[in-house]
Design a protein around this motif. Structure first.
Motif, PDB file in Angstrom:
ATOM      1  N   THR A 182       0.846  -1.194   0.000  1.00 33.85           N
ATOM      2  CA  THR A 182       0.000   0.000   0.000  1.00 33.85           C
ATOM      3  C   THR A 182       0.885   1.248   0.000  1.00 33.85           C
ATOM      4  N   PRO A 183       0.684   2.201  -0.925  1.00 29.99           N
ATOM      5  CA  PRO A 183       1.516   3.410  -0.922  1.00 29.99           C
ATOM      6  C   PRO A 183       1.378   4.169   0.391  1.00 29.99           C
ATOM      7  N   ALA A 184       2.502   4.502   1.002  1.00 24.06           N
ATOM      8  CA  ALA A 184       2.490   5.208   2.286  1.00 24.06           C
ATOM      9  C   ALA A 184       3.784   5.994   2.442  1.00 24.06           C
ATOM     10  N   TYR A 185       3.673   7.150   3.086  1.00 28.62           N
ATOM     11  CA  TYR A 185       4.861   7.942   3.387  1.00 28.62           C
ATOM     12  C   TYR A 185       4.586   8.776   4.632  1.00 28.62           C
ATOM     13  N   ILE A 186       5.654   9.274   5.243  1.00 28.90           N
ATOM     14  CA  ILE A 186       5.545  10.176   6.380  1.00 28.90           C
ATOM     15  C   ILE A 186       6.128  11.515   5.951  1.00 28.90           C
ATOM     16  N   THR A 232      10.397  29.636   4.959  1.00 27.87           N
ATOM     17  CA  THR A 232      10.785  30.776   4.132  1.00 27.87           C
ATOM     18  C   THR A 232      11.476  30.321   2.858  1.00 27.87           C
ATOM     19  N   ARG A 233      12.419  29.386   2.996  1.00 29.58           N
ATOM     20  CA  ARG A 233      13.148  28.902   1.823  1.00 29.58           C
ATOM     21  C   ARG A 233      12.221  28.201   0.838  1.00 29.58           C
ATOM     22  N   LEU A 234      11.326  27.364   1.358  1.00 24.99           N
ATOM     23  CA  LEU A 234      10.425  26.624   0.482  1.00 24.99           C
ATOM     24  C   LEU A 234       9.482  27.573  -0.250  1.00 24.99           C
ATOM     25  N   ILE A 235       8.901  28.531   0.466  1.00 25.96           N
ATOM     26  CA  ILE A 235       7.963  29.473  -0.151  1.00 25.96           C
ATOM     27  C   ILE A 235       8.673  30.332  -1.199  1.00 25.96           C
ATOM     28  N   GLU A 236       9.894  30.771  -0.890  1.00 27.76           N
ATOM     29  CA  GLU A 236      10.661  31.555  -1.868  1.00 27.76           C
ATOM     30  C   GLU A 236      10.944  30.733  -3.120  1.00 27.76           C
ATOM     31  N   GLU A 237      11.280  29.453  -2.947  1.00 30.59           N
ATOM     32  CA  GLU A 237      11.562  28.596  -4.091  1.00 30.59           C
ATOM     33  C   GLU A 237      10.316  28.406  -4.954  1.00 30.59           C
ATOM     34  N   LEU A 238       9.164  28.214  -4.323  1.00 28.16           N
ATOM     35  CA  LEU A 238       7.922  28.054  -5.073  1.00 28.16           C
ATOM     36  C   LEU A 238       7.581  29.329  -5.846  1.00 28.16           C
ATOM     37  N   ALA A 282      13.361  14.774  -0.123  1.00 29.04           N
ATOM     38  CA  ALA A 282      12.255  14.933  -1.064  1.00 29.04           C
ATOM     39  C   ALA A 282      11.168  15.762  -0.385  1.00 29.04           C
ATOM     40  N   ASN A 283      10.426  16.499  -1.170  1.00 31.68           N
ATOM     41  CA  ASN A 283       9.405  17.375  -0.609  1.00 31.68           C
ATOM     42  C   ASN A 283       8.159  17.297  -1.485  1.00 31.68           C
ATOM     43  N   PHE A 284       7.015  16.993  -0.869  1.00 30.13           N
ATOM     44  CA  PHE A 284       5.804  16.755  -1.647  1.00 30.13           C
ATOM     45  C   PHE A 284       5.295  18.037  -2.314  1.00 30.13           C
ATOM     46  N   VAL A 285       5.376  19.184  -1.638  1.00 32.29           N
ATOM     47  CA  VAL A 285       4.933  20.444  -2.243  1.00 32.29           C
ATOM     48  C   VAL A 285       5.819  20.788  -3.434  1.00 32.29           C
ATOM     49  N   ARG A 286       7.131  20.636  -3.241  1.00 28.60           N
ATOM     50  CA  ARG A 286       8.060  20.930  -4.337  1.00 28.60           C
ATOM     51  C   ARG A 286       7.772  20.030  -5.533  1.00 28.60           C
ATOM     52  N   TRP A 287       7.457  18.760  -5.266  1.00 28.28           N
ATOM     53  CA  TRP A 287       7.156  17.819  -6.344  1.00 28.28           C
ATOM     54  C   TRP A 287       5.902  18.257  -7.108  1.00 28.28           C
ATOM     55  N   VAL A 288       4.845  18.599  -6.396  1.00 27.70           N
ATOM     56  CA  VAL A 288       3.578  18.960  -7.041  1.00 27.70           C
ATOM     57  C   VAL A 288       3.752  20.182  -7.939  1.00 27.70           C
ATOM     58  N   PHE A 289       4.481  21.196  -7.453  1.00 31.28           N
ATOM     59  CA  PHE A 289       4.572  22.450  -8.199  1.00 31.28           C
ATOM     60  C   PHE A 289       5.726  22.497  -9.202  1.00 31.28           C
ATOM     61  N   LEU A 290       6.818  21.796  -8.924  1.00 31.93           N
ATOM     62  CA  LEU A 290       8.021  21.986  -9.729  1.00 31.93           C
ATOM     63  C   LEU A 290       8.429  20.770 -10.543  1.00 31.93           C
ATOM     64  N   TYR A 316       6.355  19.431   4.607  1.00 28.09           N
ATOM     65  CA  TYR A 316       6.072  18.439   3.570  1.00 28.09           C
ATOM     66  C   TYR A 316       7.331  17.728   3.065  1.00 28.09           C
ATOM     67  N   ASP A 317       8.434  17.791   3.845  1.00 26.11           N
ATOM     68  CA  ASP A 317       9.563  16.923   3.539  1.00 26.11           C
ATOM     69  C   ASP A 317       9.137  15.476   3.724  1.00 26.11           C
ATOM     70  N   VAL A 318       9.537  14.607   2.806  1.00 26.03           N
ATOM     71  CA  VAL A 318       9.221  13.183   2.909  1.00 26.03           C
ATOM     72  C   VAL A 318      10.282  12.545   3.800  1.00 26.03           C
ATOM     73  N   LEU A 319       9.880  12.164   5.025  1.00 20.51           N
ATOM     74  CA  LEU A 319      10.820  11.643   6.015  1.00 20.51           C
ATOM     75  C   LEU A 319      10.988  10.142   5.910  1.00 20.51           C
ATOM     76  N   SER A 320       9.980   9.462   5.387  1.00 19.21           N
ATOM     77  CA  SER A 320      10.038   8.018   5.204  1.00 19.21           C
ATOM     78  C   SER A 320       8.987   7.631   4.172  1.00 19.21           C
ATOM     79  N   HIS A 321       9.241   6.568   3.414  1.00 13.47           N
ATOM     80  CA  HIS A 321       8.294   6.143   2.383  1.00 13.47           C
ATOM     81  C   HIS A 321       8.554   4.685   2.041  1.00 13.47           C
TER      82      HIS A 321
END
Length: 274
Positions: free
Chosen positions: A121-125, A198-204, A154-162, A130-135
């Motif tokens: 089953t797909p699962a992650y923490i 701050t870093r994540l929002i600036e990158e997005l 890995a970061n789920f927000v970064r993945w979705v947008f970038l 939204y950093d992916v700490l385990s998957h």
């Protein structure tokens, strides 16, 4: 409770964005004179909230003034905020404790092993940013390009947008991405000045035209369970139910588990984003 300049600026922008989305007709006020800006005037909102127009102007200008819960709640009612927006308003006004910033999020080894136990089953923490700490491998298969060896988590927000492939995998990309950005804003408000956010929002904002356009709209949303349509690499477009479990020791760390909710989805079906 005192607030920092960045918090006051965010509070100012949030109040203005919510004031400008209301019209006199919606709140039962007559239209008077020519309007140079959309929405309610400051004086009209102050009247609805039962507060001084001058005092509200100071608040929206970001001045350092003390404000009570009673006034904030009156503003929330006048602005027709939902419960997530109300909580965000209180947070920005310094009426909710902000946790201290942590550069790294600790994850006990036993907790990190949980997604592996849930295979296939797909699962992650994910952590607060939204950093992916385990998957597990099933999550890696379902979200190609999410897990990389780029030298940072890995970061789920970064993945979705970038990550371009995300727009192929997430069928209802725009509503899903909008909701995700609203959840990120809600979390960021709890950590004013935290460089991780701050870093994540600036990158997005730098790399995603959509994030740059949507961020000033000040949408807020809480993390929750829900449904998504995803294009599985082998099974095609499929409906998934996902459930979010918050960890007791670290409530902003979340175990997310995806379960197929039926047969492969028809492309024309409409499923609410989560």
């Amino acid at each position: 409770m005192s607030t920092q300049p960045d918090q006051r600026r965010q509070l100012s922008e949030f109040l203005r964005s919510r004031r400008e989305r209301l019209t006199p007709d919606e709140v039962g006020l007559p239209r008077t004179g020519r309007r140079r800006t959309p929405g309610l005037r400051r004086e009209e909102l102050a009247l609805l909230a039962g507060i001084s127009a001058t005092w509200y102007t100071y608040l929206e200008q970001g001045r350092e003034i003390r404000v009570s819960d009673q006034v904030l709640n009156a503003l929330a009612v006048a602005l027709r905020l939902d419960r997530h927006e109300r909580a965000h308003l209180l947070q920005l006004a310094g009426h909710a404790p902000a946790p201290e910033a942590e550069e790294r999020e600790p994850l006990p080894a036993a907790v990190g092993a949980v997604p592996l136990l849930l295979q296939p089953t797909p699962a992650y923490i994910i952590g607060g940013t939204y950093d992916v700490l385990s998957h597990n491998q099933a999550a890696d298969d379902l979200f190609p390009g999410l897990i990389t060896d780029a030298g940072r988590p890995a970061n789920f927000v970064r993945w979705v947008f970038l990550e371009p492939v995300a727009r192929e995998i997430v069928v209802d990309w725009e509503p899903e991405a909008r909701g995700l950005l609203g959840r990120l804003r809600t979390l960021a408000a709890r950590h004013p000045g935290d460089p991780r956010y701050t870093r994540l929002i600036e990158e997005l904002n730098e790399n995603s035209p959509e994030a740059r356009d949507w961020w000033p709209r000040y949408d807020v949303q809480a993390r929750h369970s829900g449904r998504k349509r995803l294009r599985h690499p082998r099974r095609g477009t499929t409906d998934y139910t996902y459930t979010a479990f918050h960890l007791a020791e670290q409530p902003e760390q979340t175990l997310v588990v995806y379960v197929e909710s039926g047969e492969p989805s028809d492309e024309s079906a409409v499923v609410p984003g989560g």
